[in-house]
Design an enzyme around this catalytic site. Sequence first.
Site, PDB file in Angstrom:
ATOM      1  N   ASP A 142      36.883  30.900  17.790  1.00 21.11           N
ATOM      2  CA  ASP A 142      38.452  30.528  18.105  1.00 21.11           C
ATOM      3  C   ASP A 142      39.664  31.145  18.293  1.00 21.11           C
ATOM      4  O   ASP A 142      39.733  32.280  17.577  1.00 21.11           O
ATOM      5  CB  ASP A 142      38.622  29.033  16.855  1.00 21.11           C
ATOM      6  CG  ASP A 142      39.983  28.129  17.788  1.00 21.11           C
ATOM      7  OD1 ASP A 142      39.860  27.709  18.955  1.00 21.11           O
ATOM      8  OD2 ASP A 142      40.821  27.850  16.427  1.00 21.11           O
ATOM      9  N   SER A 143      40.673  30.815  18.769  1.00 18.81           N
ATOM     10  CA  SER A 143      41.560  31.710  18.631  1.00 18.81           C
ATOM     11  C   SER A 143      42.866  32.121  17.732  1.00 18.81           C
ATOM     12  O   SER A 143      43.540  32.450  17.331  1.00 18.81           O
ATOM     13  CB  SER A 143      42.310  30.608  20.092  1.00 18.81           C
ATOM     14  OG  SER A 143      42.530  29.769  19.597  1.00 18.81           O
ATOM     15  N   TYR A 147      45.453  30.682  22.895  1.00 14.77           N
ATOM     16  CA  TYR A 147      45.251  31.761  24.038  1.00 14.77           C
ATOM     17  C   TYR A 147      45.927  30.466  25.305  1.00 14.77           C
ATOM     18  O   TYR A 147      45.144  30.593  26.694  1.00 14.77           O
ATOM     19  CB  TYR A 147      43.430  31.254  24.112  1.00 14.77           C
ATOM     20  CG  TYR A 147      42.861  32.247  23.323  1.00 14.77           C
ATOM     21  CD1 TYR A 147      43.564  33.209  22.508  1.00 14.77           C
ATOM     22  CD2 TYR A 147      41.438  32.800  23.147  1.00 14.77           C
ATOM     23  CE1 TYR A 147      43.029  34.183  21.537  1.00 14.77           C
ATOM     24  CE2 TYR A 147      40.752  33.638  22.423  1.00 14.77           C
ATOM     25  CZ  TYR A 147      41.875  34.454  21.983  1.00 14.77           C
ATOM     26  OH  TYR A 147      40.819  35.529  20.800  1.00 14.77           O
ATOM     27  N   GLY A 148      45.772  29.089  24.894  1.00 14.83           N
ATOM     28  CA  GLY A 148      45.840  27.902  25.643  1.00 14.83           C
ATOM     29  C   GLY A 148      47.106  28.074  27.333  1.00 14.83           C
ATOM     30  O   GLY A 148      46.198  27.837  28.096  1.00 14.83           O
ATOM     31  N   CYS A 184      36.224  27.394  20.261  1.00 14.98           N
ATOM     32  CA  CYS A 184      37.607  27.022  21.414  1.00 14.98           C
ATOM     33  C   CYS A 184      37.184  26.583  22.484  1.00 14.98           C
ATOM     34  O   CYS A 184      36.809  26.983  22.999  1.00 14.98           O
ATOM     35  CB  CYS A 184      38.125  28.468  21.976  1.00 14.98           C
ATOM     36  SG  CYS A 184      39.986  28.652  22.298  1.00 14.98           S
ATOM     37  N   THR A 225      39.804  26.325  24.883  1.00 21.02           N
ATOM     38  CA  THR A 225      40.039  27.514  25.813  1.00 21.02           C
ATOM     39  C   THR A 225      39.115  28.125  26.204  1.00 21.02           C
ATOM     40  O   THR A 225      39.121  28.354  27.615  1.00 21.02           O
ATOM     41  CB  THR A 225      41.092  28.187  25.422  1.00 21.02           C
ATOM     42  OG1 THR A 225      42.363  27.289  25.176  1.00 21.02           O
ATOM     43  CG2 THR A 225      41.792  29.114  26.461  1.00 21.02           C
ATOM     44  N   GLU A 259      49.575  23.182  14.468  1.00 23.19           N
ATOM     45  CA  GLU A 259      49.698  24.328  13.557  1.00 23.19           C
ATOM     46  C   GLU A 259      51.033  24.054  12.203  1.00 23.19           C
ATOM     47  O   GLU A 259      50.876  25.069  11.540  1.00 23.19           O
ATOM     48  CB  GLU A 259      49.954  25.936  14.373  1.00 23.19           C
ATOM     49  CG  GLU A 259      48.836  25.838  15.363  1.00 23.19           C
ATOM     50  CD  GLU A 259      48.195  26.809  15.227  1.00 23.19           C
ATOM     51  OE1 GLU A 259      48.086  28.041  14.318  1.00 23.19           O
ATOM     52  OE2 GLU A 259      46.956  27.203  15.104  1.00 23.19           O
ATOM     53  N   CYS A 289      40.369  20.199  23.055  1.00 26.78           N
ATOM     54  CA  CYS A 289      40.663  21.181  22.185  1.00 26.78           C
ATOM     55  C   CYS A 289      40.881  21.132  20.664  1.00 26.78           C
ATOM     56  O   CYS A 289      40.757  19.924  20.010  1.00 26.78           O
ATOM     57  CB  CYS A 289      42.205  21.276  22.449  1.00 26.78           C
ATOM     58  SG  CYS A 289      43.554  22.071  21.703  1.00 26.78           S
ATOM     59  N   THR A 290      40.698  22.018  19.968  1.00 28.08           N
ATOM     60  CA  THR A 290      40.356  22.739  18.878  1.00 28.08           C
ATOM     61  C   THR A 290      41.146  21.855  18.296  1.00 28.08           C
ATOM     62  O   THR A 290      40.944  21.219  17.192  1.00 28.08           O
ATOM     63  CB  THR A 290      40.361  24.162  18.439  1.00 28.08           C
ATOM     64  OG1 THR A 290      41.480  24.118  18.993  1.00 28.08           O
ATOM     65  CG2 THR A 290      38.971  24.505  19.024  1.00 28.08           C
ATOM     66  N   HIS A 291      42.420  21.551  18.098  1.00 25.33           N
ATOM     67  CA  HIS A 291      43.463  20.921  16.792  1.00 25.33           C
ATOM     68  C   HIS A 291      43.229  19.799  17.504  1.00 25.33           C
ATOM     69  O   HIS A 291      43.723  19.204  15.899  1.00 25.33           O
ATOM     70  CB  HIS A 291      45.152  22.119  17.584  1.00 25.33           C
ATOM     71  CG  HIS A 291      44.500  22.926  17.169  1.00 25.33           C
ATOM     72  ND1 HIS A 291      44.074  24.049  17.732  1.00 25.33           N
ATOM     73  CD2 HIS A 291      46.186  23.691  16.390  1.00 25.33           C
ATOM     74  CE1 HIS A 291      44.545  25.321  17.079  1.00 25.33           C
ATOM     75  NE2 HIS A 291      45.340  25.351  16.650  1.00 25.33           N
TER      76      HIS A 291
HETATM   77  N1  DGL Z   1      41.617  26.491  20.348  1.00 28.77           N
HETATM   78  C1  DGL Z   1      42.208  26.268  21.642  1.00 28.77           C
HETATM   79  C2  DGL Z   1      41.603  25.251  22.278  1.00 28.77           C
HETATM   80  O1  DGL Z   1      40.604  24.647  21.727  1.00 28.77           O
HETATM   81  C3  DGL Z   1      44.181  25.955  21.129  1.00 28.77           C
HETATM   82  C4  DGL Z   1      45.050  26.772  20.781  1.00 28.77           C
HETATM   83  C5  DGL Z   1      45.438  28.089  21.543  1.00 28.77           C
HETATM   84  O2  DGL Z   1      45.978  27.465  22.658  1.00 28.77           O
HETATM   85  O3  DGL Z   1      44.630  29.310  21.353  1.00 28.77           O
HETATM   86  O4  DGL Z   1      41.985  24.793  23.522  1.00 28.77           O
END
Ligand code: DGL
Length: 271
Positions: free
Chosen positions: A10-11, A42-43, A73, A75, A152, A186-188
């Site tokens: 993941d990012s 990364y998004g 991830c 993204t 985060e 999205c992961t979060h």
């Molecule tokens: N891991 C990214 C996602 O699931 C979220 C965090 C990022 O923007 O890198 O899209």
Amino acid sequence: MDTRPIGVFDSGLGGLTALRELARLMPEEDLVYFGDTGRVPYGGRSPQVITRYARQDVAFLRTFDPKAIVIACGTVSATALDALREENPIPIFGVVEPTARAAAHVTRNGRVGLIGTRASIRSGAYGRELGRLKPGVEVTARACPLLVSLVENGRFRPGDIVAETVVAEYLTPIKAAGVDALILGCTHYPLMRDIIGAFMGPGVTLVDAGEQCARWVKKQLEWDGLRNQRPGAGRHRFFVSDSAGDFSELATAFLGEDVRGGVEQIDITAY
Ligand code: DGL
């Protein structure tokens, strides 16, 4: 049977939500996690940069000779899955396909909401997949860049006025569209499930990308005879591209398991 590990990346930290699901469904599998904490998020980046980073993430995980790689991830899954699959002769799983499949299955009225990073929404990947699986489906999508920073920073619990206000602002148009399923792309976002669920109401099913992806991976590995049937718990290893100290503290909270001591920092630019 294949006892090699499964690579997950993941990012940053958010992919631990997918790793937790993988570990819950397949406790005997060895898992190697890489979080690109030095380059997160990364998004908001361009497809070119996201793809370049993702290539390095995969190259690092391949040094462990994994039997499969899971892109936790959203993204990267939405932006670079095809390129990564073309370049790597091992199974690579992303979150878009299983999540779209689950949403197409649960929606009754054909109206699906989607939230993700700017890059995920811009890619149109979820809409394409949903349209293929359920022609005529209406997708209301919204990029929610602030949610990643909130999570985060530990601001995801019900009663957090800032988190609740931001969620309400992002989700108002999606709620107004009358969706009965909402993809947490999205992961979060699973960490904000309670706030999001409370805002959307009981008539809306939340579809968690990490959870759907983990189920899909388990099925695919079973079909391909790649599961590790060895008894006993698998080993989990964690790697990051920024300070390992910060990661282990938050990771312990997200995973509900102590990863202290099991985290190493690497130079991802070397891959
Ligand atoms: N891991 C990214 C996602 O699931 C979220 C965090 C990022 O923007 O890198 O899209």
